[in-house]
Enzyme design. Structure first.
Site, short mmCIF file in Angstrom:
data_model
loop_
_atom_site.label_atom_id
_atom_site.label_comp_id
_atom_site.label_asym_id
_atom_site.label_seq_id
_atom_site.Cartn_x
_atom_site.Cartn_y
_atom_site.Cartn_z
N ASP A 36 -31.60 -4.20 6.46
CA ASP A 36 -31.84 -5.21 7.49
C ASP A 36 -30.58 -5.95 7.93
OD1 ASP A 36 -31.38 -6.66 5.23
OD2 ASP A 36 -33.17 -7.91 5.38
N HIS A 239 -2.91 2.70 -3.46
CA HIS A 239 -4.02 2.14 -2.68
C HIS A 239 -4.92 1.26 -3.56
CE1 HIS A 239 -3.69 5.40 0.68
NE2 HIS A 239 -2.75 4.49 0.74
N ASP A 256 0.18 -5.81 -0.03
CA ASP A 256 0.22 -5.03 1.21
C ASP A 256 -0.97 -5.50 2.03
OD1 ASP A 256 0.08 -3.10 3.21
OD2 ASP A 256 0.68 -1.47 1.90
N ASP A 267 0.88 -4.90 9.51
CA ASP A 267 0.90 -4.19 8.23
C ASP A 267 2.20 -4.55 7.52
OD1 ASP A 267 0.62 -2.46 6.12
OD2 ASP A 267 0.66 -0.62 7.32
N HIS A 350 5.61 8.74 -0.98
CA HIS A 350 4.99 8.62 0.34
C HIS A 350 6.06 8.56 1.42
CE1 HIS A 350 5.93 4.26 0.60
NE2 HIS A 350 5.51 4.17 -0.66
N HIS A 354 4.66 4.87 9.43
CA HIS A 354 3.62 5.50 10.24
C HIS A 354 3.51 4.71 11.54
CE1 HIS A 354 0.99 2.13 9.07
NE2 HIS A 354 1.37 2.34 7.82
N HIS A 361 -3.07 2.85 10.88
CA HIS A 361 -2.43 4.17 10.97
C HIS A 361 -2.78 4.69 12.36
CE1 HIS A 361 -2.54 3.76 6.52
NE2 HIS A 361 -1.35 4.29 6.64
N GLU A 393 8.51 1.26 5.33
CA GLU A 393 7.98 0.81 4.04
C GLU A 393 8.43 1.67 2.86
OE1 GLU A 393 3.70 1.64 3.54
OE2 GLU A 393 3.68 2.18 5.67
N TYR A 397 8.09 3.31 -7.66
CA TYR A 397 6.96 3.09 -8.56
C TYR A 397 7.27 3.80 -9.87
CZ TYR A 397 5.36 2.52 -3.79
OH TYR A 397 5.28 2.16 -2.46
N ARG A 414 7.36 -2.31 -3.13
CA ARG A 414 7.35 -1.78 -1.76
C ARG A 414 7.70 -2.94 -0.83
NH1 ARG A 414 2.97 0.56 -1.98
NH2 ARG A 414 1.44 -0.76 -0.89
N GLU A 416 7.69 -3.65 3.31
CA GLU A 416 7.22 -3.05 4.56
C GLU A 416 7.28 -4.05 5.70
OE1 GLU A 416 3.23 -0.72 6.20
OE2 GLU A 416 3.10 -2.06 4.46
#
Length: 447
Positions: A36, A239, A256, A267, A350, A354, A361, A393, A397, A414, A416
């Site tokens: 609902d 993530h 982030d 971002d 990574h 982007h 993204h 970015e 790690y 990181r 960015e």
């Protein structure tokens, strides 16, 4: 509404160049949270890019032919539903307010679309993006084909309209850049607030709440994506979501996070010590990542390729991994060997950025899709042009493992920023977020 009308006209012109036809562009469906209630509604980015219209249950139809038309289908006015759900424009008001040539109730789609598709050479549509509408489109085409004995023909070819629109969205105009600057500024202020509020003993979710407070306080409706607030070893999970982990004295905190403002995303990532003071090991790796980011931003300017910034960052990071002993030169060889063999990916896995825009993204090809010079293999990376917007970015790690110096274990960093390509270089739109060690420590010391 002139910007939206101009975008629709541009798309119609591109359709004309391909022989004309009909484009069908739906907004996003409402998604139910339970039996609902719905999740907060967010329109489809491309639909909004062409219309500025934010209500659900809407479709844009563009006709490129002897008579060009832009048509909106939307919900009818309904005073009873407005009591429960809020204002609806209705077709008549929406046509005038949003600059369409015509507007009809959404329930009229099945009656009107076969007529619009009749005798058109092509269909422009993103097949597979909306299963419910896919079925309707097939039904409309089938209905047109049943009229073949009367000399009426259905579209004989189909084009993926997403490709045309993605290329349009890749280059931001002045109004879009202005919104993105403001979104980046709001997000930078949120990161600064998080640094001021952070201290050992707090939970990650409490820091996340400070971000949301600052976003909403400045007029953002949503975060642009699920915020990452990660302390200690959690910062090595790319993530990770803000959880219940407690900030510990001596640990770093990686955030982030970015807000969405007027349908445009920001971002930003910043990494800082929970207690306000970087340790020597944290300082070494932080300065390495910051140097890599500076090198990547310096590589962003018109005429450069999208991956030039990544390559510049990888070179700095790889040399740093050798210098700190994260990579053993006796095992991995020279700097060029590390890059060629990809050994740096143990600690940096990574890409350095982007596209950024209405989606965090954002849409747009990363390679030159129309390049005809490459024979086999990958097409060359995209050449940068003014108006393109992207993130930068780099990170590092370090998870515990044999042979890795212990002082670096569980350090995740990181940095960015949001960057716009300008006529002569790059504009860092998120520069208001503290980034140097001196600035971060000074801000946290003065809270």
């Amino acid at each position: 509404m002139s910007s939206y009308a101009a975008r629709r006209a541009s798309l119609i012109a591109q359709m004309q160049a391909r022989g004309g036809g009909v484009a069908i562009l739906p907004t996003a469906p409402e998604v139910h949270r339970n039996s609902d209630a719905e999740y907060p509604y967010r329109h489809d980015s491309t639909f909004y890019y062409l219309s500025g219209f934010v209500e659900p249950e809407a479709v844009i139809v563009l006709v490129a032919g002897k008579k060009n038309q832009s048509i909106l289908f939307c919900r009818e006015k309904n005073s009873e539903r407005e009591i429960w759900e809020g204002f609806r424009h209705g077709p008549d008001n929406a046509r005038e307010a949003f600059g369409f040539d015509a507007a009809f109730p959404i329930d009229a789609l099945d009656a009107i679309l076969p007529k619009l598709l009749a005798d058109q050479p092509a269909l422009f549509y993103a097949l597979g993006s909306n299963s419910a509408l896919d079925a309707q489109v097939q039904g409309w085409l089938k209905k047109v084909r049943t009229q073949s004995r009367a000399g009426i023909t259905a579209p004989s070819s189909a084009h993926d309209v997403s490709g045309l629109l993605n290329e349009m969205r890749l280059i931001k105009d002045d109004s879009e850049l202005a919104i993105m600057r403001r979104a980046a500024t709001i997000s930078a202020e949120a990161h600064a607030r998080a640094m001021r509020m952070a201290k050992p003993g707090l939970h990650e979710y409490q820091i996340d709440a400070e971000l949301l407070h600052e976003f909403r306080r400045h007029g953002s409706d949503f975060p642009a994506y699920t915020s990452i607030v990660a302390t200690g070893a959690n910062a090595c999970v790319l993530h990770y979501r803000a959880g219940a982990t407690v900030l510990q004295d001596g640990d770093l905190v990686l955030i982030d996070a970015g807000c969405e403002l007027d349908s445009y995303a920001s971002d930003i990532t910043r990494t800082f010590p929970a207690n306000g003071r970087f340790t020597p090991a944290q300082t070494t790796l932080y300065e390495l990542v910051l140097a890599a980011q500076h090198a990547a931003i310096a590589a962003i300017r018109p005429g450069q390729r999208f991956m030039d910034g990544h390559d510049a960052a990888v070179r700095i990071l790889s040399q740093g991994m050798l210098d700190t002993g994260l990579l053993d030169a006796n095992k991995v060889g020279t700097l060029d060997d590390v890059i060629t063999n990809g050994d740096y990916r143990h600690f940096y896995m990574h890409r350095t950025g982007h596209w950024l825009g209405m989606d965090v993204h954002d849409v747009g090809e990363y390679r030159e899709v129309n390049d005809t010079t490459s024979e086999g293999g990958d097409k060359p990376w995209r050449i940068l042009h003014p108006g393109m917007t992207l993130t930068v970015e780099p990170g590092i790690y370090v998870r515990p493992a044999p042979g890795i110096p212990e002082q670096y274990w569980n350090i995740g960093i990181r940095i960015e920023d949001d960057v716009a390509v300008t006529a002569d270089g790059a504009e860092v739109m998120s520069s208001a977020a503290p980034k140097t060690i001196a600035d971060i420590e000074a801000m946290m010391r003065n809270t």
